[in-house]
Design a protein around this motif. Structure first.
Motif, PDB file in Angstrom:
ATOM      1  N   GLY A 174       0.869  -1.162   0.000  1.00 30.17           N
ATOM      2  CA  GLY A 174       0.000   0.000   0.000  1.00 30.17           C
ATOM      3  C   GLY A 174       0.910   1.217   0.000  1.00 30.17           C
ATOM      4  N   VAL A 175       0.605   2.205  -0.833  1.00 26.33           N
ATOM      5  CA  VAL A 175       1.498   3.368  -0.981  1.00 26.33           C
ATOM      6  C   VAL A 175       0.710   4.633  -0.638  1.00 26.33           C
ATOM      7  N   ILE A 176       1.363   5.542   0.080  1.00 24.47           N
ATOM      8  CA  ILE A 176       0.663   6.758   0.528  1.00 24.47           C
ATOM      9  C   ILE A 176       1.225   8.009  -0.147  1.00 24.47           C
ATOM     10  N   ALA A 177       0.429   9.063  -0.087  1.00 29.28           N
ATOM     11  CA  ALA A 177       0.952  10.411  -0.322  1.00 29.28           C
ATOM     12  C   ALA A 177       0.331  11.296   0.743  1.00 29.28           C
ATOM     13  N   GLY A 178       1.033  12.360   1.102  1.00 28.57           N
ATOM     14  CA  GLY A 178       0.484  13.231   2.142  1.00 28.57           C
ATOM     15  C   GLY A 178       1.330  14.469   2.298  1.00 28.57           C
ATOM     16  N   GLU A 179       0.890  15.327   3.217  1.00 27.25           N
ATOM     17  CA  GLU A 179       1.698  16.530   3.474  1.00 27.25           C
ATOM     18  C   GLU A 179       2.539  16.284   4.720  1.00 27.25           C
ATOM     19  N   MET A 180       3.812  16.639   4.601  1.00 28.99           N
ATOM     20  CA  MET A 180       4.703  16.426   5.738  1.00 28.99           C
ATOM     21  C   MET A 180       4.391  17.462   6.823  1.00 28.99           C
ATOM     22  N   ILE A 181       4.089  16.981   8.038  1.00 30.64           N
ATOM     23  CA  ILE A 181       3.803  17.928   9.115  1.00 30.64           C
ATOM     24  C   ILE A 181       4.972  18.064  10.086  1.00 30.64           C
ATOM     25  N   GLU A 182       5.794  17.039  10.130  1.00 25.98           N
ATOM     26  CA  GLU A 182       7.064  17.098  10.859  1.00 25.98           C
ATOM     27  C   GLU A 182       7.997  16.207  10.054  1.00 25.98           C
ATOM     28  N   GLU A 183       9.290  16.280  10.356  1.00 32.28           N
ATOM     29  CA  GLU A 183      10.243  15.419   9.651  1.00 32.28           C
ATOM     30  C   GLU A 183       9.800  13.941   9.771  1.00 32.28           C
ATOM     31  N   GLY A 184       9.542  13.287   8.649  1.00 33.91           N
ATOM     32  CA  GLY A 184       9.177  11.863   8.660  1.00 33.91           C
ATOM     33  C   GLY A 184       7.741  11.572   9.078  1.00 33.91           C
ATOM     34  N   ILE A 185       6.927  12.614   9.273  1.00 32.53           N
ATOM     35  CA  ILE A 185       5.522  12.413   9.689  1.00 32.53           C
ATOM     36  C   ILE A 185       4.611  13.119   8.680  1.00 32.53           C
ATOM     37  N   TYR A 186       3.666  12.362   8.131  1.00 35.63           N
ATOM     38  CA  TYR A 186       2.802  12.902   7.075  1.00 35.63           C
ATOM     39  C   TYR A 186       1.339  12.793   7.486  1.00 35.63           C
ATOM     40  N   ARG A 187       0.547  13.792   7.120  1.00 38.03           N
ATOM     41  CA  ARG A 187      -0.903  13.611   7.190  1.00 38.03           C
ATOM     42  C   ARG A 187      -1.315  13.058   5.824  1.00 38.03           C
ATOM     43  N   VAL A 188      -1.895  11.864   5.844  1.00 40.06           N
ATOM     44  CA  VAL A 188      -2.133  11.143   4.591  1.00 40.06           C
ATOM     45  C   VAL A 188      -3.290  11.764   3.817  1.00 40.06           C
ATOM     46  N   THR A 189      -3.076  11.955   2.534  1.00 43.71           N
ATOM     47  CA  THR A 189      -4.150  12.443   1.659  1.00 43.71           C
ATOM     48  C   THR A 189      -4.584  11.368   0.660  1.00 43.71           C
ATOM     49  N   THR A 190      -3.682  10.479   0.311  1.00 42.88           N
ATOM     50  CA  THR A 190      -3.988   9.428  -0.660  1.00 42.88           C
ATOM     51  C   THR A 190      -3.345   8.120  -0.231  1.00 42.88           C
ATOM     52  N   MET A 191      -4.065   7.043  -0.499  1.00 42.27           N
ATOM     53  CA  MET A 191      -3.490   5.705  -0.266  1.00 42.27           C
ATOM     54  C   MET A 191      -3.932   4.829  -1.414  1.00 42.27           C
ATOM     55  N   VAL A 192      -3.002   4.082  -1.962  1.00 45.42           N
ATOM     56  CA  VAL A 192      -3.349   3.191  -3.074  1.00 45.42           C
ATOM     57  C   VAL A 192      -2.767   1.816  -2.767  1.00 45.42           C
ATOM     58  N   GLU A 193      -3.586   0.781  -2.938  1.00 51.44           N
ATOM     59  CA  GLU A 193      -3.114  -0.576  -2.675  1.00 51.44           C
ATOM     60  C   GLU A 193      -2.407  -1.128  -3.912  1.00 51.44           C
ATOM     61  N   LYS A 194      -1.178  -1.539  -3.707  1.00 54.90           N
ATOM     62  CA  LYS A 194      -0.373  -2.203  -4.746  1.00 54.90           C
ATOM     63  C   LYS A 194      -0.436  -1.528  -6.125  1.00 54.90           C
ATOM     64  N   PRO A 195      -0.095  -0.234  -6.202  1.00 57.15           N
ATOM     65  CA  PRO A 195      -0.119   0.433  -7.510  1.00 57.15           C
ATOM     66  C   PRO A 195       1.100   0.038  -8.361  1.00 57.15           C
ATOM     67  N   SER A 196       0.920   0.096  -9.657  1.00 60.50           N
ATOM     68  CA  SER A 196       2.091  -0.096 -10.518  1.00 60.50           C
ATOM     69  C   SER A 196       2.983   1.131 -10.322  1.00 60.50           C
ATOM     70  N   PRO A 197       4.282   1.006 -10.583  1.00 56.57           N
ATOM     71  CA  PRO A 197       5.180   2.152 -10.356  1.00 56.57           C
ATOM     72  C   PRO A 197       4.686   3.420 -11.046  1.00 56.57           C
ATOM     73  N   SER A 198       4.068   3.288 -12.213  1.00 54.45           N
ATOM     74  CA  SER A 198       3.633   4.500 -12.917  1.00 54.45           C
ATOM     75  C   SER A 198       2.410   5.145 -12.254  1.00 54.45           C
ATOM     76  N   ASP A 199       1.622   4.356 -11.502  1.00 54.15           N
ATOM     77  CA  ASP A 199       0.430   4.916 -10.836  1.00 54.15           C
ATOM     78  C   ASP A 199       0.681   5.286  -9.378  1.00 54.15           C
ATOM     79  N   ALA A 200       1.856   4.947  -8.859  1.00 54.76           N
ATOM     80  CA  ALA A 200       2.095   5.147  -7.429  1.00 54.76           C
ATOM     81  C   ALA A 200       2.204   6.638  -7.095  1.00 54.76           C
ATOM     82  N   PRO A 201       1.538   7.081  -6.018  1.00 55.47           N
ATOM     83  CA  PRO A 201       1.603   8.492  -5.658  1.00 55.47           C
ATOM     84  C   PRO A 201       2.938   8.894  -5.015  1.00 55.47           C
TER      85      PRO A 201
END
Ligand code: UTP
Length: 279
Positions: free
Chosen positions: A175-202
């Protein structure tokens, strides 16, 4: 019952088929495969204990007895080795049995990780809880990954997923995420995709087998339709929480071995062996 800040229960989904380890996993769950002398699930239980949890809720499929028997007293064996040098080899697991309560439920049909977590609801009820996928073995020089995540939970009071930056060509395994970094190494998640191909991964930030979940996840899972691979995916349910800004992704400190794969399992065995030898 818990106060808002504490977590006492850790859920271990251990009902998967473990097909990558056949025939070893024909009659026992892969969570019982050993790294040196301890089964994978014991490492997970130790990590949960270190994080302050004392109730271990285990979702099993086949091979239920192997896990139950491991976390139980074996009178005959203990009598046999009593007073010998081998007695101390059971101290670790005896300590766990003394300190923790174990409860079990069975996933009748293997409908995916999300379904396994929903099956665990009966053991958890209305409280936040941790999830450990024991085939992801995490090792740390200082604090364990769950301990790090509990601290974060005390700050954010929402669901938390552990993430790791992976080789972008491997996004289809996670599962791959995208989000805004709120602290170093900590993200508020905006998107999650299960097993995306590399071209679709956020991104290349992949979810690994450590979660803290708030109990509203159960109602969401009940409404979650089968997703990728026809399985009920925890990623899809978490996406519903993420839409309300209620999922944090945490780039943990430490090293993870994917012991659900032969490569990761062998690497963990070799590295832990080297570490033990050098001590
Ligand atoms: P995996 O995706 O690694 O699947 O599950 P698997 O069936 O265990 O292994 P392979 O791919 O066939 O070799 C991730 C975690 O979710 C649990 C597994 O036990 C593992 O801890 N799981 C998965 C369940 O408990 N139930 C399921 O229906 C699926």
């Amino acid at each position: 019952m818990n106060t808002k800040n504490t977590l006492s229960v850790c859920l271990f989904p251990a009902a998967g088929y473990g097909t990558r380890f056949l025939p070893a996993t024909k009659a026992m769950p892969k969570e019982m495969l050993p790294i040196l002398t301890k089964p994978l699930i014991q490492y997970g239980v130790e990590e949960a204990m270190e994080a302050g949890m004392n109730t271990m809720a285990i979702v099993t499929g086949r091979g239920k007895r192997a896990i139950e028997d491991h976390f139980d007293i074996s009178y005959e064996l203990e009598q046999q080795i009593k007073g010998t040098s081998k007695e101390k080899m059971l101290y670790g697991v005896r300590h766990i049995i003394d300190q923790c309560t174990f409860s079990y439920t069975r996933q009748i049909e293997m409908k995916g990780l999300g379904h396994a977590i929903l099956t665990g609801e009966t053991l958890i009820g209305e409280q936040p809880f941790a999830v450990v996928l024991a085939d992801d073995l995490c090792v740390n020089e200082s604090e364990g990954v769950l301990t790090q995540m509990v601290k974060l939970y005390q700050q954010y009071h929402c669901s938390i997923v552990a993430i790791e930056a992976i080789d972008p060509s491997k996004t289809h395994q996670y599962g791959v995420i995208a989000g805004e970094m709120i602290e170093e190494g900590i993200y508020r998640v905006t998107t999650m995709v299960e097993k995306p191909s590399p071209s679709d991964a956020p991104s290349n930030l992949a979810i690994i087998g450590r979660y803290i979940l708030t109990p509203d996840i159960f109602d969401i899972l009940r409404e979650t339709s089968p997703g990728k691979g026809g399985e009920i995916q925890i990623t899809d349910a978490l996406m519903e929480q993420a839409k309300q800004g209620k999922v944090i992704a945490y780039q943990f400190k430490g090293k993870r071995y994917d012991c659900g794969s032969i490569d990761g399992y062998v690497q963990a065995t070799m590295e832990l062996y080297q570490q033990e030898k050098s001590q």
